[in-house]
Design an enzyme around this catalytic site. Structure first.
Site, PDB file in Angstrom:
ATOM      1  N   ARG A  16     161.882 -16.755  28.695  1.00 53.27           N
ATOM      2  CA  ARG A  16     161.503 -17.946  27.910  1.00 53.27           C
ATOM      3  C   ARG A  16     161.885 -19.207  28.691  1.00 53.27           C
ATOM      4  O   ARG A  16     161.187 -20.204  28.662  1.00 53.27           O
ATOM      5  CB  ARG A  16     162.175 -17.931  26.524  1.00 53.27           C
ATOM      6  N   TYR A  34     140.742 -35.480  21.264  1.00 54.89           N
ATOM      7  CA  TYR A  34     140.367 -34.133  20.811  1.00 54.89           C
ATOM      8  C   TYR A  34     140.771 -33.944  19.335  1.00 54.89           C
ATOM      9  O   TYR A  34     141.879 -34.308  18.944  1.00 54.89           O
ATOM     10  CB  TYR A  34     141.048 -33.098  21.717  1.00 54.89           C
ATOM     11  N   ASP A  68     145.929 -37.311  28.821  1.00 56.26           N
ATOM     12  CA  ASP A  68     145.366 -35.959  28.771  1.00 56.26           C
ATOM     13  C   ASP A  68     144.223 -35.923  29.793  1.00 56.26           C
ATOM     14  O   ASP A  68     143.189 -36.548  29.610  1.00 56.26           O
ATOM     15  CB  ASP A  68     144.873 -35.671  27.346  1.00 56.26           C
ATOM     16  N   LYS A 121     140.851 -24.889  30.325  1.00 58.65           N
ATOM     17  CA  LYS A 121     139.558 -25.448  30.726  1.00 58.65           C
ATOM     18  C   LYS A 121     139.348 -25.317  32.242  1.00 58.65           C
ATOM     19  O   LYS A 121     139.344 -24.221  32.756  1.00 58.65           O
ATOM     20  CB  LYS A 121     139.463 -26.888  30.243  1.00 58.65           C
TER      21      LYS A 121
HETATM   22  O1  P1T Z   1     142.931 -25.290  23.239  1.00 56.50           O
HETATM   23  P1  P1T Z   1     144.183 -25.733  23.935  1.00 56.50           P
HETATM   24  O2  P1T Z   1     144.436 -25.079  25.251  1.00 56.50           O
HETATM   25  O3  P1T Z   1     145.374 -25.704  23.032  1.00 56.50           O
HETATM   26  O4  P1T Z   1     143.959 -27.287  24.353  1.00 56.50           O
HETATM   27  C1  P1T Z   1     143.805 -28.323  23.420  1.00 56.50           C
HETATM   28  C2  P1T Z   1     143.055 -29.471  24.045  1.00 56.50           C
HETATM   29  C3  P1T Z   1     143.781 -30.551  24.531  1.00 56.50           C
HETATM   30  N1  P1T Z   1     143.164 -31.611  25.093  1.00 56.50           N
HETATM   31  C4  P1T Z   1     141.820 -31.655  25.215  1.00 56.50           C
HETATM   32  C5  P1T Z   1     141.180 -32.838  25.851  1.00 56.50           C
HETATM   33  C6  P1T Z   1     141.031 -30.592  24.758  1.00 56.50           C
HETATM   34  O5  P1T Z   1     139.712 -30.664  24.915  1.00 56.50           O
HETATM   35  C7  P1T Z   1     141.672 -29.469  24.150  1.00 56.50           C
HETATM   36  C8  P1T Z   1     140.899 -28.314  23.609  1.00 56.50           C
HETATM   37  N2  P1T Z   1     139.568 -28.587  23.437  1.00 56.50           N
HETATM   38  C9  P1T Z   1     138.604 -27.746  22.934  1.00 56.50           C
HETATM   39  C10 P1T Z   1     138.848 -26.495  22.545  1.00 56.50           C
HETATM   40  C11 P1T Z   1     137.257 -28.319  22.876  1.00 56.50           C
HETATM   41  O6  P1T Z   1     136.270 -27.558  22.724  1.00 56.50           O
HETATM   42  O7  P1T Z   1     137.140 -29.546  23.016  1.00 56.50           O
END
Ligand code: P1T
Length: 380
Positions: free
Chosen positions: A46, A98, A170, A195
């Site tokens: 962890r 987001y 971000d 992503k």
């Molecule tokens: O899904 P996750 O890995 O927890 O990430 C969240 C997140 C954070 N910041 C941005 C700019 C994002 O686009 C996302 C997640 N976005 C999607 C799932 C989407 O389809 O836009």
């Protein structure tokens, strides 16, 4: 060393024990200690794991930072940053971040006494006006999700610094290949590694990167305390994805330009949101902080939700799905999918209209992508 070389080698020296060229997946929860009270380099997974360490070093290098942390999701990274605040602290956030980030701030963290103000940061004066004595954090995305608005990182950083607030950017939409916010004054970069960094739609992960050792210590402490950590196999997959980030992003850039040109010519398209538009009003900011226009765009289709539904259901190369940044092209309807958690009134006020479609352009042959869209548009 240059970007593509660091993507393949930073934090990833051959394994000193076996010579393994790729970083081993250390599937262990705990580590033998030299003796009671004497800690080795690793104690418990962890807190740290060698596969995760390799990823964290690589991420820090790619974002021109000093310290990286890998998380179990983008939202886990975001939550951990916010946990560094205390009751009564104030956060200024971009108004079309987001939907999941907005939901976390409004539906979860507000209950713990944090205060949030949302402004359109395209105009930095809006951020300056929102500053309060207790403002501790400014949170932006650029380009924004899903409207692709551009925010001037340098200007917002000046305002944040004056207010002694940390600026978090971000950088998920651009990836470190196309934008390095720390070089423009950001204090923390956050990623959903789900992503572009992972790049293959086969994992969920997140990351923070900073140059500041105190910020890093605080985040590391909190991450270990709350347990927002990724497993070693996911870390390995992100590392593997990163090795091809540069070539993938070049192809995303090219394909997205072609798709944007196709969409701009469609009479049924009202508006295209894409940083690469030739007459983009923020061209000078784009040139200064971005090294490409990326793989994301959104557009408004004449005729509302039913037309959007018709188009999306006719496509066969584009997959209707949430998420972005993978090798395959994805298409979605923010109002009913990624941004459904944003209340309708607020969504419409922001411009996330019922006829908005968001596209993550993949790295398939672009002729197939254009043909697929062409077939879809003909059926409208
Ligand atoms: O899904 P996750 O890995 O927890 O990430 C969240 C997140 C954070 N910041 C941005 C700019 C994002 O686009 C996302 C997640 N976005 C999607 C799932 C989407 O389809 O836009």
């Amino acid at each position: 060393m240059r970007f593509s070389t660091r993507a393949i080698h930073a934090g990833q020296d051959p394994d000193p024990v076996t010579g393994s060229v790729t970083v081993p997946v250390y599937l262990t929860s705990t580590y033998q200690q030299p003796g009671p009270g004497k800690e080795g380099k690793y104690v418990y997974s962890r807190t740290a794991n060698p596969t995760r360490t390799a990823l964290e070093e690589c991420l820090a290098s790619l974002e021109a930072g000093r310290h990286g942390l890998a998380f179990s999701s983008g939202m886990a990274a975001t939550t951990t940053i916010l946990l560094s605040l205390k009751q009564g602290d104030h956060v200024i956030a971009g108004d079309d971040i987001y939907g999941g980030t907005y939901r976390l701030f409004e539906q979860v963290l507000r209950n713990y006494g944090l205060q949030f103000t949302y402004v359109n940061p395209e105009n930095p004066d809006n951020v300056e006006k929102a500053i309060r004595k207790n403002t501790q954090l400014v949170w932006i995305e650029t380009p924004t999700n899903p409207l692709m608005r551009i925010v001037d990182i340098r200007q917002i950083s000046k305002i944040s610094k004056k207010a002694h607030a940390l600026l978090v950017v971000d950088n998920t939409f651009m990836s470190p290949y196309l934008q390095n916010p720390l070089e423009h004054g950001a204090d923390i970069v956050v990623h959903s590694t789900t992503k572009y960094l992972g790049g293959h739609s086969d994992l969920i992960g997140g990351a923070t990167i900073t140059k500041d050792v105190d910020v890093q210590s605080r985040l590391k402490y909190l991450q270990n305390a709350v347990g927002a950590v990724p497993g070693p196999l996911d870390c390995y997959l992100v590392l593997r994805g990163i090795k091809t980030l540069a070539v993938r992003m070049d192809r995303h850039n090219e394909n997205t330009r072609t798709v944007s040109e196709f969409l701009a010519k469609q009479p049924k398209v009202e508006k295209v949101n894409y940083p690469g538009l030739p007459d983009h009003p923020q061209r000078s900011i784009i040139k200064r902080q971005m090294k490409g226009n990326g793989g994301m765009l959104s557009f408004q289709l004449r005729g509302g939700f039913n037309q959007c539904k018709k188009l999306l259901e006719r496509l066969s190369v584009f997959t209707v799905a949430e998420s972005l940044g993978g090798v395959e092209s994805l298409i979605e309807h923010p109002a009913s999918m990624t941004h459904a958690s944003v209340p309708r009134d607020r969504r419409l006020k922001l411009g996330i209209s019922d006829n908005l479609i968001r596209v993550s352009v993949g790295i398939e042959d672009v002729e197939d992508l254009v043909q697929d869209l062409n077939r879809g548009f003909k059926a409208l």
